[in-house]
Design an enzyme around this catalytic site. Structure first.
Site, PDB file in Angstrom:
ATOM      1  N   GLN A  78      44.872  26.848 -61.748  1.00 38.36           N
ATOM      2  CA  GLN A  78      44.626  25.642 -62.824  1.00 38.36           C
ATOM      3  C   GLN A  78      43.574  24.898 -62.213  1.00 38.36           C
ATOM      4  O   GLN A  78      44.187  23.388 -62.356  1.00 38.36           O
ATOM      5  CB  GLN A  78      45.826  25.739 -63.530  1.00 38.36           C
ATOM      6  CG  GLN A  78      45.723  24.947 -64.942  1.00 38.36           C
ATOM      7  CD  GLN A  78      46.955  25.185 -65.660  1.00 38.36           C
ATOM      8  OE1 GLN A  78      48.052  25.209 -64.988  1.00 38.36           O
ATOM      9  NE2 GLN A  78      46.857  24.552 -66.532  1.00 38.36           N
ATOM     10  N   PHE A  79      41.738  24.351 -62.189  1.00 35.44           N
ATOM     11  CA  PHE A  79      41.182  23.757 -62.375  1.00 35.44           C
ATOM     12  C   PHE A  79      41.429  22.668 -63.638  1.00 35.44           C
ATOM     13  O   PHE A  79      41.632  21.600 -62.864  1.00 35.44           O
ATOM     14  CB  PHE A  79      40.203  23.807 -62.534  1.00 35.44           C
ATOM     15  CG  PHE A  79      38.941  24.354 -63.773  1.00 35.44           C
ATOM     16  CD1 PHE A  79      38.506  23.660 -64.586  1.00 35.44           C
ATOM     17  CD2 PHE A  79      39.435  25.573 -64.671  1.00 35.44           C
ATOM     18  CE1 PHE A  79      38.308  23.948 -65.472  1.00 35.44           C
ATOM     19  CE2 PHE A  79      39.061  25.905 -66.255  1.00 35.44           C
ATOM     20  CZ  PHE A  79      38.168  25.096 -66.244  1.00 35.44           C
ATOM     21  N   THR A  80      42.342  23.284 -64.813  1.00 34.53           N
ATOM     22  CA  THR A  80      42.589  22.090 -65.710  1.00 34.53           C
ATOM     23  C   THR A  80      43.576  20.545 -65.418  1.00 34.53           C
ATOM     24  O   THR A  80      42.944  19.806 -65.636  1.00 34.53           O
ATOM     25  CB  THR A  80      42.938  22.025 -67.010  1.00 34.53           C
ATOM     26  OG1 THR A  80      43.821  23.458 -66.861  1.00 34.53           O
ATOM     27  CG2 THR A  80      41.822  23.567 -67.495  1.00 34.53           C
TER      28      THR A  80
END
Length: 149
Positions: A78-80
């Site tokens: 999850q790069f967010t």
């Protein structure tokens, strides 16, 4: 490297309507890789997460770790987690790792968990995923290797 760790009774990830990973009791780990992260960050987080005392003992106190209960881990990239929302209304992802580095460290993180004997399921890197979970508690923790190394 950042992780949001949730104690779950069960969790699963679907891609295009098909389950790609599922676990029973254990931890759902959302993992975000930063552009300055390395294997050292993976080592720290894997050791921290595997030994976090977040599961109840016979007296109901959080005294047992994932390894002690024989629980599983579902790891979802999850790069967010690297979204910076301090300015404006649209998050900046300038501090997130490029996909090549992120995938390499995400896979290294998974290998390290498996090497500890933990049953690991995963989502699919760089895919839109539907994540389902039944929180246990709820217990949700945020870990950041840069605040510890």
């Amino acid at each position: 490297m950042r992780a949001v760790v949730q104690r779950v009774k069960e969790s699963r990830v679907e891609v295009k309507g098909e389950a790609v990973g599922a676990i029973g009791p254990g931890l759902l780990i959302f993992l975000g890789v930063g552009k300055d992260d390395s294997e050292k960050d993976c080592d720290y987080l894997v050791n921290k997460i595997a030994h976090l005392r977040v599961f109840p003992d016979a007296g109901g106190l959080m005294n047992l770790s994932l390894m002690e209960i024989g629980g599983a881990a579902l790891v979802v990239s999850q790069f967010t987690l690297w979204g910076d929302c301090r300015k404006g209304r649209r998050p900046s992802f300038a501090k997130a790792a490029r996909p090549e580095l992120a995938k390499e460290l995400y896979e290294h993180f998974i290998r390290l968990l498996k090497a500890k004997g933990i049953n690991v399921a995963t989502g699919q890197f760089q895919e839109m995923m539907d994540v389902y979970l039944v929180n246990d508690g709820p217990v949700t923790l945020i870990l950041d290797s840069s605040k510890s190394l």
